[in-house]
Design a protein around this motif. Structure first.
Motif, PDB file in Angstrom:
ATOM      1  N   SER A  14       0.975  -1.170   0.042  1.00  0.00           N
ATOM      2  CA  SER A  14      -0.099   0.061  -0.001  1.00  0.00           C
ATOM      3  C   SER A  14       0.821   1.265   0.096  1.00  0.00           C
ATOM      4  O   SER A  14       1.747   1.520   0.703  1.00  0.00           O
ATOM      5  N   ALA A  15       0.659   2.125  -0.982  1.00  0.00           N
ATOM      6  CA  ALA A  15       1.171   3.415  -0.796  1.00  0.00           C
ATOM      7  C   ALA A  15       0.589   4.253   0.197  1.00  0.00           C
ATOM      8  O   ALA A  15       1.393   4.913   1.007  1.00  0.00           O
ATOM      9  N   ILE A  16      -0.696   4.045   0.679  1.00  0.00           N
ATOM     10  CA  ILE A  16      -1.338   4.726   1.549  1.00  0.00           C
ATOM     11  C   ILE A  16      -2.223   3.738   2.482  1.00  0.00           C
ATOM     12  O   ILE A  16      -3.013   3.199   1.811  1.00  0.00           O
ATOM     13  N   ALA A  17      -2.064   3.789   3.693  1.00  0.00           N
ATOM     14  CA  ALA A  17      -2.897   2.808   4.475  1.00  0.00           C
ATOM     15  C   ALA A  17      -3.432   3.534   5.846  1.00  0.00           C
ATOM     16  O   ALA A  17      -2.658   4.172   6.484  1.00  0.00           O
ATOM     17  N   VAL A  18      -4.825   3.669   5.786  1.00  0.00           N
ATOM     18  CA  VAL A  18      -5.205   4.391   6.729  1.00  0.00           C
ATOM     19  C   VAL A  18      -6.186   3.484   7.610  1.00  0.00           C
ATOM     20  O   VAL A  18      -7.204   2.668   6.927  1.00  0.00           O
ATOM     21  N   SER A  19      -6.534   3.489   8.896  1.00  0.00           N
ATOM     22  CA  SER A  19      -7.323   2.559   9.716  1.00  0.00           C
ATOM     23  C   SER A  19      -7.848   3.623  10.694  1.00  0.00           C
ATOM     24  O   SER A  19      -7.198   4.060  11.492  1.00  0.00           O
ATOM     25  N   GLY A  20      -9.207   3.594  10.752  1.00  0.00           N
ATOM     26  CA  GLY A  20     -10.018   4.220  12.026  1.00  0.00           C
ATOM     27  C   GLY A  20      -9.570   5.546  12.247  1.00  0.00           C
ATOM     28  O   GLY A  20      -9.532   6.103  13.407  1.00  0.00           O
ATOM     29  N   LEU A  21      -9.172   6.406  10.981  1.00  0.00           N
ATOM     30  CA  LEU A  21      -8.815   7.872  11.117  1.00  0.00           C
ATOM     31  C   LEU A  21      -9.879   8.632  11.942  1.00  0.00           C
ATOM     32  O   LEU A  21     -11.212   8.730  11.225  1.00  0.00           O
ATOM     33  N   ARG A  22      -9.842   9.352  12.772  1.00  0.00           N
ATOM     34  CA  ARG A  22     -10.670  10.340  13.371  1.00  0.00           C
ATOM     35  C   ARG A  22      -9.998  11.784  13.665  1.00  0.00           C
ATOM     36  O   ARG A  22      -8.866  11.844  14.083  1.00  0.00           O
ATOM     37  N   LYS A  23     -10.853  12.769  13.519  1.00  0.00           N
ATOM     38  CA  LYS A  23     -10.266  14.219  13.843  1.00  0.00           C
ATOM     39  C   LYS A  23     -11.282  15.142  13.991  1.00  0.00           C
ATOM     40  O   LYS A  23     -12.642  15.025  13.206  1.00  0.00           O
ATOM     41  N   SER A  24     -11.378  15.639  14.936  1.00  0.00           N
ATOM     42  CA  SER A  24     -12.314  16.800  15.598  1.00  0.00           C
ATOM     43  C   SER A  24     -11.684  18.140  15.622  1.00  0.00           C
ATOM     44  O   SER A  24     -10.604  18.315  16.104  1.00  0.00           O
ATOM     45  N   PHE A  25     -12.398  19.364  15.455  1.00  0.00           N
ATOM     46  CA  PHE A  25     -12.135  20.562  15.732  1.00  0.00           C
ATOM     47  C   PHE A  25     -13.136  21.201  16.630  1.00  0.00           C
ATOM     48  O   PHE A  25     -13.957  21.374  16.379  1.00  0.00           O
ATOM     49  N   GLY A  26     -12.519  21.128  18.067  1.00  0.00           N
ATOM     50  CA  GLY A  26     -13.437  21.515  19.249  1.00  0.00           C
ATOM     51  C   GLY A  26     -14.546  20.567  19.139  1.00  0.00           C
ATOM     52  O   GLY A  26     -14.266  19.404  19.317  1.00  0.00           O
ATOM     53  N   LEU A  64       0.402  17.547   7.651  1.00  0.00           N
ATOM     54  CA  LEU A  64       0.245  18.746   8.071  1.00  0.00           C
ATOM     55  C   LEU A  64      -0.895  19.230   9.296  1.00  0.00           C
ATOM     56  O   LEU A  64      -0.844  20.311   9.868  1.00  0.00           O
ATOM     57  N   THR A  65      -1.471  18.119   9.608  1.00  0.00           N
ATOM     58  CA  THR A  65      -2.697  18.058  10.713  1.00  0.00           C
ATOM     59  C   THR A  65      -2.353  16.698  11.344  1.00  0.00           C
ATOM     60  O   THR A  65      -2.199  15.701  10.683  1.00  0.00           O
ATOM     61  N   ARG A  66      -2.352  16.776  12.671  1.00  0.00           N
ATOM     62  CA  ARG A  66      -2.181  15.559  13.412  1.00  0.00           C
ATOM     63  C   ARG A  66      -3.780  14.849  13.777  1.00  0.00           C
ATOM     64  O   ARG A  66      -4.551  15.462  14.273  1.00  0.00           O
ATOM     65  N   ALA A  67      -3.803  13.741  13.381  1.00  0.00           N
ATOM     66  CA  ALA A  67      -5.100  12.899  13.824  1.00  0.00           C
ATOM     67  C   ALA A  67      -5.111  12.901  15.360  1.00  0.00           C
ATOM     68  O   ALA A  67      -4.282  12.623  16.005  1.00  0.00           O
ATOM     69  N   ASP A  68      -6.402  12.601  15.637  1.00  0.00           N
ATOM     70  CA  ASP A  68      -6.933  12.211  17.074  1.00  0.00           C
ATOM     71  C   ASP A  68      -6.955  11.110  17.395  1.00  0.00           C
ATOM     72  O   ASP A  68      -6.419  10.482  18.329  1.00  0.00           O
ATOM     73  N   ALA A  69      -7.002  10.196  16.461  1.00  0.00           N
ATOM     74  CA  ALA A  69      -7.046   8.539  16.442  1.00  0.00           C
ATOM     75  C   ALA A  69      -6.964   8.001  15.230  1.00  0.00           C
ATOM     76  O   ALA A  69      -7.178   8.668  14.031  1.00  0.00           O
ATOM     77  N   GLY A  70      -6.581   6.737  15.216  1.00  0.00           N
ATOM     78  CA  GLY A  70      -6.354   5.810  14.103  1.00  0.00           C
ATOM     79  C   GLY A  70      -4.790   5.628  13.479  1.00  0.00           C
ATOM     80  O   GLY A  70      -3.866   6.592  14.249  1.00  0.00           O
ATOM     81  N   THR A  71      -4.467   5.197  12.800  1.00  0.00           N
ATOM     82  CA  THR A  71      -3.328   4.981  12.115  1.00  0.00           C
ATOM     83  C   THR A  71      -3.121   5.211  10.626  1.00  0.00           C
ATOM     84  O   THR A  71      -4.170   4.684   9.932  1.00  0.00           O
ATOM     85  N   VAL A  72      -1.923   5.811  10.395  1.00  0.00           N
ATOM     86  CA  VAL A  72      -1.877   6.487   8.943  1.00  0.00           C
ATOM     87  C   VAL A  72      -0.632   5.888   8.577  1.00  0.00           C
ATOM     88  O   VAL A  72       0.491   6.585   9.319  1.00  0.00           O
ATOM     89  N   ARG A  73      -0.415   5.445   7.492  1.00  0.00           N
ATOM     90  CA  ARG A  73       1.149   4.994   7.096  1.00  0.00           C
ATOM     91  C   ARG A  73       0.921   5.589   5.425  1.00  0.00           C
ATOM     92  O   ARG A  73       0.259   5.174   4.848  1.00  0.00           O
TER      93      ARG A  73
END
Length: 324
Positions: A14-26, A64-73
């Motif tokens: 995988s060039a990009i592998a994302v699992s359970g990515l979560r992000k909130s602003f406030g 450029l932005t840090r995730a709140d949860a999950g893994t990103v490769r």
């Protein structure tokens, strides 16, 4: 989809592998547990209406932005713990060409080569090679301010390639270009992929995703609502039909009696017959007309396009599709 536990993917391919990515602003949840797997050497297109979370997704993938949860490769590297390696492997071309209009095309490329520490004769050879590759050699000595929109987009992408990235994020690469320039950019993108580069594409043109993407994901309200090849997604939407056009109203009347359930349009002398799918069904339809000595002047198989898919999945029309 991300209704349950994150999908497990083989990150080695995988060039990009994302699992359970979560992000909130406030209090606003922007990404609500998304999973993505982008194989190497493919074009992956992310679509979604305003506020869907596309830009946040791209910002996380490009460190450029840090995730709140999950893994990103990305390129096999964790975007949080191995940021430098991720940045060395990727290139990012934004919606607007990031060229210095006071500099010439050659100077823009040379500046990027210097920033990437590709100096001396090697840097000059690389600049010349990119100018030739993107058909900019004749304009190399002219200020970028004199370039057309298509030329600026080509220069911008050429500058991105100075670092030889294996993964390129393209944000609306053909916005504002004329049809000929758009097709030129499409050809360049296909050539990059043929050379093994992976493309992560956001676009406001659904036909562009249809033409280029190996896989498409639709993001809405922070969740993936569909993912698959363009053909797969279009097959999910009902509405495929065979359109028959007749020479006169008499033939139309007869055909309408022979094909119950068809929708007629007297003004256009056409019948729309629901498509059961496959060549056998189409052959059977034409045989029925032939049995009753009915001849259609024209016929065509109409299938839903990505605009139909997008509207059905998100409730938003194509006009709202932008890379934001």
């Amino acid at each position: 989809m991300s209704d349950g536990a994150p999908n497990l993917v083989d990150v080695s391919t995988s060039a990009i592998a994302v699992s359970g990515l979560r992000k909130s602003f406030g209090d606003k949840k922007v990404l609500d547990g998304i999973d993505l797997d982008v194989p190497e050497g493919t074009i992956f297109s992310l679509l979604g209406p305003n506020g869907a979370g596309k830009t946040t997704t791209v910002n996380v993938l490009t460190t450029l932005t840090r995730a709140d949860a999950g893994t990103v490769r990305v390129a096999g590297h964790d975007v949080t713990t191995d940021t430098r390696a991720v940045r060395a492997a990727i290139g990012v071309t934004g919606q607007f060409a990031a060229v210095d209009e006071m500099l010439t095309g050659r100077e823009n490329l040379q500046l990027m080569a210097d920033l990437r520490h590709v100096g001396g004769a090697a840097g000059r050879r690389l600049v010349t090679s990119l100018l030739d590759r993107f058909d900019l050699a004749d304009a190399a000595g002219k200020p970028a301010s004199t370039y057309s929109g298509g030329m600026r987009r080509k220069l911008d992408l050429a500058m991105t390639l100075v670092g030889d990235p294996r993964i390129i994020f393209l944000d609306e690469p053909t916005t504002g270009l004329d049809p000929r320039s758009r097709r030129t950019m499409w050809d360049i993108v296909r050539t990059l992929v043929a050379d093994g580069v992976t493309i992560f594409l956001t676009t406001q043109y659904l036909d562009e995703a249809d033409q280029l993407a190996d896989r498409v994901a639709v993001l809405d309200r922070g969740r993936l609502v569909a993912e698959g090849t363009p053909a797969d997604l279009k097959r999910r939407i009902p509405g495929s039909h065979v359109e028959l056009r007749f020479a006169d109203l008499a033939d139309l009347d007869t055909a309408a009696r022979v094909l119950p359930g068809a929708v007629r349009d007297d003004g256009d002398l056409t019948l729309r017959v629901p498509d059961a799918g496959g060549s056998a069904a189409l052959r059977g339809l034409l045989d029925r007309l032939d049995e009753h000595s009915i001849s259609a002047e024209e016929f065509a198989v109409r299938t839903p396009d990505l605009d139909d898919v997008f509207l059905a999945l998100t409730g938003h029309p194509n006009a709202e599709v932008v890379a934001r």
